[in-house]
Enzyme design. Structure first.
Site, short mmCIF file in Angstrom:
data_model
loop_
_atom_site.label_atom_id
_atom_site.label_comp_id
_atom_site.label_asym_id
_atom_site.label_seq_id
_atom_site.Cartn_x
_atom_site.Cartn_y
_atom_site.Cartn_z
N LYS A 13 49.39 49.72 34.02
CA LYS A 13 48.72 50.79 32.72
C LYS A 13 48.51 52.02 33.05
O LYS A 13 48.81 52.90 32.09
CB LYS A 13 47.09 50.11 32.64
CG LYS A 13 46.77 48.74 32.23
CD LYS A 13 45.48 48.33 31.86
CE LYS A 13 44.54 48.86 32.79
NZ LYS A 13 44.53 47.94 34.22
N ARG A 122 51.31 48.18 47.25
CA ARG A 122 51.25 49.55 46.69
C ARG A 122 50.84 50.58 47.73
O ARG A 122 49.97 50.33 48.51
CB ARG A 122 50.05 49.50 45.68
CG ARG A 122 49.98 50.75 44.88
CD ARG A 122 49.16 50.58 43.58
NE ARG A 122 47.85 50.20 43.61
CZ ARG A 122 46.85 49.95 42.84
NH1 ARG A 122 47.23 49.91 41.35
NH2 ARG A 122 45.74 49.54 42.85
N ARG A 153 45.23 51.73 49.56
CA ARG A 153 43.97 51.70 49.05
C ARG A 153 43.25 50.42 49.76
O ARG A 153 43.64 49.42 50.11
CB ARG A 153 43.70 51.52 47.57
CG ARG A 153 44.10 52.48 46.70
CD ARG A 153 43.98 52.16 45.27
NE ARG A 153 44.52 53.48 44.36
CZ ARG A 153 44.55 53.47 43.23
NH1 ARG A 153 44.53 52.33 42.57
NH2 ARG A 153 44.89 54.58 42.43
N ARG A 164 39.34 40.56 42.18
CA ARG A 164 39.67 41.47 40.88
C ARG A 164 40.18 40.86 39.61
O ARG A 164 39.98 41.01 38.78
CB ARG A 164 40.52 42.76 41.43
CG ARG A 164 39.58 43.80 42.21
CD ARG A 164 40.32 44.67 42.83
NE ARG A 164 41.12 45.47 42.07
CZ ARG A 164 42.34 46.33 42.28
NH1 ARG A 164 42.70 46.45 43.63
NH2 ARG A 164 42.54 47.03 41.48
#
Length: 210
Positions: A13, A122, A153, A164
């Site tokens: 996104k 990521r 992260r 999530r």
């Protein structure tokens, strides 16, 4: 043109939001950015949101809706905006219906198993926020865009990612049906294909709409 961007965490996104906003001259509105701005500026509603965040609690829907409603009254929103991260559930969607006119909802569908690999692999730049995947870095630890240090992260681990995705499926996925019934949904498939290919598909649909 006022748009909503939907998609599970890791669906791409962020990349598409930037491209869409640039292409159509829209203001990219992220709820996370709004929260941070209100908290930084010490606004009344920002302090209220901070009181929940500091306790490790989710900001109530009513507070989130009020913050977004206020942001949509800003002068820059008159030329159109792209909502990213809002609405997150049907309560917020119902609220938004009462204070805004949405022209289309861009929904990026992607297989959850692919998302797991994408998120856990990521790496993000500490300086500019650019995202990469370990499969394409070739061992590099600095950002090709600004030279900043890349990091993983804390929530990009299998346990947190699964949690999530479960939350998304339970709370946000029903919005697809919600906006389909309103005739506003534009569905796209996020795959291993380059982000540019997906954007060309999105652009073709939005050009027709515009």
């Amino acid at each position: 043109m006022n748009l909503i961007l939907l998609g599970a965490p890791g669906a791409g996104k962020g990349t598409q939001a930037t491209k869409i906003a640039d292409r159509y001259g829209l203001v990219h509105i992220s709820t996370g950015d709004i929260f941070r701005a209100n908290i930084k500026n010490g606004t009344k509603i920002g302090l209220l949101a901070k009181s929940y965040i500091d306790k490790g609690e989710l900001v109530p829907d009513e507070v989130t809706c009020e913050i977004v409603k206020d942001r949509l009254t800003w002068e820059d929103c008159k030329k159109g905006y792209l909502l990213d991260g809002f609405p997150r559930n049907t309560f917020q969607a119902d609220y938004l219906d009462k204070c805004a006119k949405i022209d289309a909802v861009v929904n990026i569908n992607i297989d959850f198993s692919l998302l797991m690999d994408r998120l856990c692999g990521r790496r993000v730049c500490k300086e500019c926020g650019e995202s990469y995947h370990v499969s394409t870095l070739g061992g590099k630890t600095d950002c090709a865009r600004c030279g900043g240090e890349l990091y993983q992260r804390k929530d990009d681990n299998p346990e947190t990612v699964k949690s999530r995705l479960d939350v998304y499926e339970a709370q946000t996925a029903p919005l697809i049906d919600y906006y389909t019934k309103k005739g506003l949904i534009l569905n796209f498939t996020g795959t291993e294909a380059p982000a540019e290919v997906l954007f060309e598909e999105i652009k073709a649909k939005l050009d027709e709409l515009k």
